[in-house]
Design an enzyme around this catalytic site. Structure first.
Site, PDB file in Angstrom:
ATOM      1  N   LYS A 126       0.838  -1.209   0.000  1.00 60.57           N
ATOM      2  CA  LYS A 126       0.000   0.000   0.000  1.00 60.57           C
ATOM      3  C   LYS A 126       0.872   1.257   0.000  1.00 60.57           C
ATOM      4  CE  LYS A 126      -0.302  -0.348   5.040  1.00 60.57           C
ATOM      5  NZ  LYS A 126      -1.164  -0.663   6.200  1.00 60.57           N
ATOM      6  N   TYR A 181      17.151  29.352   8.420  1.00 58.97           N
ATOM      7  CA  TYR A 181      15.969  29.991   9.002  1.00 58.97           C
ATOM      8  C   TYR A 181      16.023  29.995  10.523  1.00 58.97           C
ATOM      9  CZ  TYR A 181      13.462  30.084   4.543  1.00 58.97           C
ATOM     10  OH  TYR A 181      13.062  30.344   3.262  1.00 58.97           O
TER      11      TYR A 181
END
Ligand SMILES: *Cc1c(COP(=O)(O)O)cnc(C)c1O
Length: 358
Positions: free
Chosen positions: A35, A255
């Site tokens: 899956k 950042y």
């Protein structure tokens, strides 16, 4: 020229891991859980690589089952979440998909069809996501008998909540509940085991086990890595160094100025970020590798880039490839630095990253 950020997929490692699951499954047969696009590795290539050794596949939903058919593989495909609409049952009949039915509404759809697919019943033994309560099983079976659905019923499925935790008593309690609930129908098959269950000594896996993460080399067990469990990493995630420089003591990187150099430090920028699915929560000190040597991340992960400390790899140059996870740095290690599990990292790699075999 395209950016060389890539996920290399080692299909031999996948096959080796599948065989290891078979060894651990004893007499149980092993359906390969593919899956979520083969846990991020590409469902068609994963299904193809296992086609001659896996007798059955399992997926979450019918679209994923169709992707296996589109790749040309005829094995039955189990739909772990059953079907989402009555019409889907006709597609199951046509395509040899085996839905796991988990609720009364799905039984009602089954009753409306002229032809039935092979199907399974989900028994809720304590996970409390899906399935019929074990004490409701007699009435569910009576209902199926009335619709003459018995010949298509393959057996019973349940799922463990705590199989990753060796110290939990929940798995044995769920197993006992499952055995007791299904014992009136001994000729029907039983399936319980996710990857973790393959590593629990003495755990019965009955007729079909359902390993997912272990096929891809990720660890299903809390506190252990895949390689510690004898599994081989299937995905190696790599990206190039696109610049190197020395930041001076007291200067920050990235950042939030989240990392500040304590001393002059040679660093590099790597062309991968959370826009590629690399986890933004992987902070300073998360391992990576260059030329087989371990290095560490510094500062915050950006969308397209992340920074590494090159103190440990003084010879590293622009264009060199950095391993984010693979054989030197395990995906389980990175996951633990990011506060998550390898499942989330592997399934989270975005379509921006080409998957390359070999
Ligand atoms: C995903 C899934 C599996 C496989 O689980 P792993 O932990 O990846 O081995 C097995 N059974 C069900 C019902 C699942 O949803």
């Amino acid at each position: 020229m395209p950016r060389s950020t890539t996920a290399h997929i080692d299909l031999d490692a996948l096959r080796t891991n599948y065989r290891k699951a078979c060894e651990r499954a004893g007499n149980a047969r092993v359906m390969a859980v593919v899956k979520a696009d083969g846990y991020g590795h590409g469902i068609a290539r994963i299904a193809s690589a296992l086609a001659d050794i896996a007798p059955k596949y399992a997926v979450a939903c019918i679209e994923e089952a169709f992707a296996i058919r589109a790749a040309g593989h005829p094995q039955p495909v189990v739909l772990l979440q059953g079907v989402h609409a009555a019409d889907d049952l006709a597609d199951c009949v046509k395509n040899q998909f085996e839905p796991v039915l988990h609720g009364g509404h799905q039984l009602q759809w089954l009753g409306q069809g002229n032809h039935l697919p092979d199907f399974w019943l989900k028994v809720n033994t304590g996970m409390n996501r899906l399935g019929f309560r074990s004490d409701d099983l007699p009435s569910v079976m009576a209902r199926l008998e009335k619709m003459n659905a018995f010949p298509w019923l393959q057996g019973f499925v349940s799922h463990f909540a705590c199989a990753d935790d060796a110290g939990s008593t929940m798995t044995s309690a769920q197993t006992a509940t499952f055995e007791a609930a299904t014992s009136p129908w001994p000729s029907l098959m039983k399936s319980v085991g996710n990857s973790a269950a393959h590593f629990i000594p003495g755990q019965p896996l009955f007729d079909w086990s359902r390993p997912g993460i272990m096929l891809y080399g990720g660890s299903p067990i809390v506190g252990k890595t895949g390689p510690e469990l004898g599994l081989e990493p299937v995905m190696t995630l790599e990206a190039p160094l696109i610049t190197t420089r020395t930041v001076r003591a007291g200067e920050s990187v990235g950042y939030g100025a989240a990392w500040v150099a304590e001393r002059d430090t040679r660093m590099g920028m790597v062309a991968i970020g959370y826009g590629d699915g690399y986890p933004r929560h992987a902070g300073t000190d998360t391992p990576a590798a260059i030329g087989g040597r371990r290095i560490r991340l510094i500062g915050r992960v950006s969308m397209d880039m992340l920074a590494v400390d090159l103190s440990n790899a003084p010879e590293a140059r622009e264009g060199d490839m950095v391993e984010l996870w693979g054989r030197t740095v395990g995906v389980d290690e990175v996951a633990s630095c990011a506060g998550t599990i390898s499942y989330e990292l592997l399934t989270g790699i975005t379509s921006r990253v080409p998957r390359i075999c070999g």
